[in-house]
Design a protein around this motif. Structure first.
Motif, mmCIF file in Angstrom:
data_model
loop_
_atom_site.group_PDB
_atom_site.id
_atom_site.type_symbol
_atom_site.label_atom_id
_atom_site.label_comp_id
_atom_site.label_asym_id
_atom_site.label_seq_id
_atom_site.Cartn_x
_atom_site.Cartn_y
_atom_site.Cartn_z
ATOM 1 N N TYR A 35 20.011 -49.394 43.713
ATOM 2 C CA TYR A 35 18.776 -49.791 44.382
ATOM 3 C C TYR A 35 17.623 -49.328 43.514
ATOM 4 C CZ TYR A 35 21.364 -51.094 48.562
ATOM 5 O OH TYR A 35 22.216 -51.710 49.437
ATOM 6 N N ASP A 37 13.257 -49.747 42.296
ATOM 7 C CA ASP A 37 11.898 -50.044 42.734
ATOM 8 C C ASP A 37 11.307 -51.141 41.859
ATOM 9 O OD1 ASP A 37 8.780 -49.496 42.348
ATOM 10 O OD2 ASP A 37 9.360 -48.787 44.341
ATOM 11 N N GLY A 40 6.864 -51.506 43.882
ATOM 12 C CA GLY A 40 6.724 -50.870 45.174
ATOM 13 C C GLY A 40 7.700 -51.332 46.233
ATOM 14 N N ARG A 41 8.590 -52.260 45.906
ATOM 15 C CA ARG A 41 9.581 -52.740 46.880
ATOM 16 C C ARG A 41 10.985 -52.426 46.367
ATOM 17 N NH1 ARG A 41 8.593 -58.511 49.452
ATOM 18 N NH2 ARG A 41 9.922 -57.463 50.979
ATOM 19 N N THR A 42 11.858 -52.034 47.266
ATOM 20 C CA THR A 42 13.227 -51.702 46.897
ATOM 21 C C THR A 42 14.065 -52.972 46.811
ATOM 22 O OG1 THR A 42 13.058 -49.559 47.983
ATOM 23 C CG2 THR A 42 15.266 -50.375 47.525
#
Length: 394
Positions: A35, A37, A40-42
């Motif tokens: 996972y 970044d 700013g979003r996973t």
């Protein structure tokens, strides 16, 4: 709504947390699933390739159950997008993550028992098909996480479906036997050609007979749930390539040509390649693949049988009706499906808590309101209950 019998739902889902694929993954494969970044979003990355298959793979927030029902019923005169139908997302409920809370929710919904399928795990096999060892390791690791968190049979109420991947039939047999030893009543096999070192092939071919013998010995139900079956490549031949299958950004063309195609081909392969002839005790349930493909497949099988009966041990339409059950989408022609395959082969499935499913699972009974109470009970309860009974071959 309350029924005077136990409702059995053929299609419920869990939402995987971020350790579902990695908790039991062997150390040498640790970098294969990550996972990461991205602005700013996973996002989830498989073999260093970021996937957009599920826009929010952590499921911290999700679309509300049933949010897209009108879209899937074809009631979208204003041309709204799925995002617009979604509205404000909701926090992922504990009932979507653990069995204790899920049973409480089932009680509130009036549902007694359900098959439980993964959500994000359906991306794994297609993105790992070039590495058989990784595929088997990743699927095995996920199954062990599922056993940890959900078990394979939670108080005869929730029946999670561990995945069986088939590239190496020997390892598939070992995984199947482990699943049954740990209480599984059903397993999940992706409706797709099986990848291998010599190219892909049909799971219905004799080279998989040892695996299907093991299925017969255990008497377990095989489910073929919609997944990423690799068919986006065929659409890309027409529209140009894109990196991966994006189920929530299909476009009109891809929707038209791909709807029901993987399951059509998979069931055709099973029947035409003689799987059920050689393994007469195998039972298959087609889940979240809809049912619009059934009538065209039966027509093609009938035509093939008329032209070359020597290729079949019996009328292949009858083979289908004896071995294959179907859970239709709520928006489809369910009376027509019943006419084609019989009331005993139709299964109630809500797809809860996915937004394309039913927000209230028992609303499905409205789609069979034209049938007798006895027939309604078969669809809503008895058909799946019977399939979940282990029936080892004599």
């Amino acid at each position: 709504m309350n029924l005077d019998y136990h409702a059995y739902d053929a299609d419920n889902h869990l939402y995987e947390p971020i350790d579902a694929f990695t908790r039991h993954l062997p150390e040498r494969y640790r970098t294969a699933i990550r996972y990461v970044d991205v602005e700013g979003r996973t996002k989830i990355a498989i073999n260093n390739k970021i996937s957009e298959y599920i826009p929010n793979p952590t499921f911290e927030v999700v679309a509300a159950p049933g949010a897209w029902e009108e879209y899937y019923r074809g009631n979208n005169p204003d041309g709204m997008t799925l995002r617009e139908f979604t509205g404000k997302p909701i926090r992922c409920l504990p009932a979507f993550r653990n069995p204790e809370d899920r049973v409480k929710l089932l009680d509130e919904q009036g549902v007694y028992a359900t098959l439980l399928f993964p959500t994000l795990a359906s991306l794994l096999e297609e993105r790992m098909k070039d590495d058989i060892n990784l595929t088997h390791a990743a699927i095995s690791a996920f199954n062990r996480w599922m056993l940890d968190e959900w078990t394979f049979n939670y108080h005869d109420r929730i029946f999670p479906t561990p995945i069986i991947t088939l590239p190496d039939p020997r390892r598939a047999i070992e995984e199947l036997e482990w699943c049954v030893e740990n209480g599984a009543r059903a397993v999940l096999i992706r409706p797709a050609p099986v990848p291998g070192v010599r190219g892909s092939r049909s799971m219905g071919l004799p080279e998989f007979d040892d695996f299907w013998n093991a299925v017969e010995q255990t008497g377990i139900l095989v489910t073929c749930h919609a997944s990423d079956s690799g068919y986006d490549a065929y659409a890309s031949d027409w529209e140009g390539g894109r990196d991966e299958f994006l189920p929530f950004k299909p476009g009109a063309f891809r929707t038209v040509i791909s709807h029901g195609r993987p399951i059509f081909d998979t069931m055709a392969a099973m029947i035409c390649h003689g799987l059920f002839e050689r393994h007469p005790s195998v039972r298959v349930a087609c889940i979240e693949n809809g049912s619009t493909w059934v009538a065209p497949l039966l027509l093609e099988l009938s035509h093939a049988y008329g032209k070359m009966p020597q290729e079949f041990a019996e009328d292949p339409v009858e083979t289908f009706r004896r071995h294959i059950s179907v859970s239709p989408f709520y928006e489809e022609d369910i009376p027509g499906l019943i006419d084609h395959i019989g009331i005993d082969r139709v299964l109630f499935g809500s797809d809860f808590p996915h937004p394309e499913g039913l927000g209230k699972p028992l609303d499905f009974i409205k789609e069979v309101a034209h049938r007798s109470p006895e027939d309604q009970k078969k669809v809503m309860s008895e058909n799946l209950k019977e399939l979940l009974t282990l029936r080892p071959a004599a």
